[in-house]
Design an enzyme around this catalytic site. Structure first.
Site: not given
Length: 467
Positions: A188, A184-185, A181, A127
């Site tokens: 986001e 995480h997205n 990840k 990222s």
């Protein structure tokens, strides 16, 4: 010829920048791209920094053993194709690293298949975008732990650096890296939607201009809300189109794209039985934005309320700030709750304080809020939800009425705010001692004999409700 420490397959902008990053940290790097023209271009641009091979055989032969091969190709079939091309050239204990946004179950499948041949497959979230790739991304590796020790020196040097160390750590076995990840997205998605709703409310409810909203965001960013996503929103809102002399953001088509990670986050949360309503609302908002033509037609048929905002603008803007803060906290709380559930279900053994730490620099969701988040999980590793941590519970208790008022005003004037609304419903549901699921369970027992439990007796029960 001296062997190269790291190999990178896929020399697009991300792959090239990661290769240059490694080279700048004094690691020798070989590169390969299936597109000969792109390979020649990168070779010309990086003379003396990256050894760009003309063939896959030459590329593999140029690497130290165990070979460390980092793939930066689009998720899906492209990864399988590269793995298939590389496999005949590799030997026992060689390591392949997938740095794309691959689905964690695909990563686990690939790891199982390659383990049979004595090869090790890593899934690693990267990222930070193009700039992060060059100057220091947040790296989220997961896979065979012993193999990680062969990758650790180069990855920790390439990663973003903070006062607390490199924004890279071994996360766990199997698909742990790509799972982290993915979430995480998902976070986001939630924060970006929250920013969009704050922007929309300030514009359509309060009546601020783009430059005025930019100034409001800049004031927010100067304090405890400082974050990368808020920073770039300020830049975007200040950009003037040279042709029309209008704010460029006003000329951007209102249809949002997505690559799947947000959707996967919502889907897997459902499978785990973990509620992530704010993150899910952000995915749905993107889907609705894609129905542009339908929305244009509907705007002429369906009519909203005629009410206008009549309150004190300064006071309401302060409430929007508090509503924004609470909703961003909810995004992190829901994401970390999902990571906790996944760690238990998939045996990842994630250390949530370490996840927060490696997100403090380099990555898209880096923010000052991650400091107290990390502290909360460091103090209590088994914390069930961030909202009940003393720091965050006090903040929510003191400001939740602002979120309630912002949602009410937005609803009154017909401005959609799904992230704000779902966050409010989530908090209200989470703090209830008793929810109406008792009626739901009685309904299920009525039509499907699913049974129910009682609050005054042990055991399960079934009732013939209409007798």
């Amino acid at each position: 010829m001296a062997r190269q420490h790291l190999g990178i397959v896929g020399l697009g902008v991300m792959g090239k920048n990661l290769a240059l990053n490694a080279a700048s940290k004094s690691f020798t790097v070989a590169g390969f791209d299936a597109n000969p023209e792109k390979a020649r271009q990168v070779a010309a641009e990086t003379v003396g920094k990256i050894l760009v091979a003309d063939s896959l055989t030459e590329f593999v032969d140029s690497l130290e053993r165990p070979r460390r091969i980092w793939m930066m190709v689009p998720a899906g079939k492209a990864v399988d194709a590269v793995v298939a091309d590389l496999k005949p050239h590799l030997t026992k204990d060689d390591i392949m690293l997938d740095g794309g946004n691959s689905y964690y179950k695909d990563t686990e499948r690939r790891a199982r298949e390659l383990a049979a041949a004595g090869l090790h497959f890593f899934g690693m979230g990267v990222s930070g975008g193009e700039d992060g790739a060059l100057h220091g991304p947040s790296l989220m590796p997961g896979g065979h732990e012993e193999s990680y020790r062969h990758l650790e020196p180069v990855l920790t040097k390439m990663a973003a650096q903070t006062a607390d160390g490199a924004c890279c750590t071994y996360l766990g076995p199997g698909g742990a890296g790509h799972y982290v990840k993915m979430v995480h997205n998902g976070i986001e998605y939630g924060i970006m939607q929250t920013l969009c709703e704050a922007y929309d409310i300030l514009r359509n409810v309060v009546g601020l201009s783009g430059p005025e909203i930019r100034d409001v965001f800049a004031e927010w960013n100067s304090g405890g809300l400082n974050s990368f996503l808020l920073e770039i929103s300020i830049v975007v809102l200040g950009k003037i189109d040279p042709e029309t002399k209008k704010p460029l953001v006003d000329l951007v088509l209102d249809t949002a794209g997505q690559k799947g990670t947000g959707k996967w986050t919502a889907q897997d949360a459902m499978d785990l039985g973990v509620p992530v309503p704010t993150l899910t609302a952000a995915v749905i908002a993107r889907i609705i934005s894609g129905a542009k033509q339908e929305r244009v037609v509907a705007s002429e048929i369906l009519h909203g309320p005629s009410r206008k905002f009549a309150g004190d603008r300064k006071e309401f803007i302060a409430k929007v700030r508090e509503a924004f803060t609470i909703t961003v906290i909810a995004c992190y709380a829901q994401g970390f709750d999902q990571l906790r559930g996944a760690s238990q279900e998939y045996k990842y053994s994630l250390k949530l304080d370490e996840v927060a730490r490696i997100w403090e620099g380099g990555c898209i969701i880096r923010a000052r809020l991650l400091d107290p988040i990390r502290a909360a999980f460091k103090t209590k590793p088994d914390l069930k939800n961030l909202m009940i941590d003393p720091h965050f519970s006090q903040l929510l208790n003191n400001t939740c009425d602002s979120l309630r008022e912002v949602v009410q005003v937005a609803n009154d004037v017909g401005t959609p705010c799904p992230a704000f609304s779902n966050t409010l419903a989530f908090i209200d549901s989470y703090r209830q001692k008793r929810l109406p699921a008792n009626l739901l369970q009685a309904q299920r027992d009525y039509f499907g004999a699913h049974t129910y439990r009682r609050i005054d007796k042990e055991g399960t029960f079934h009732t013939e409700w209409d007798k």
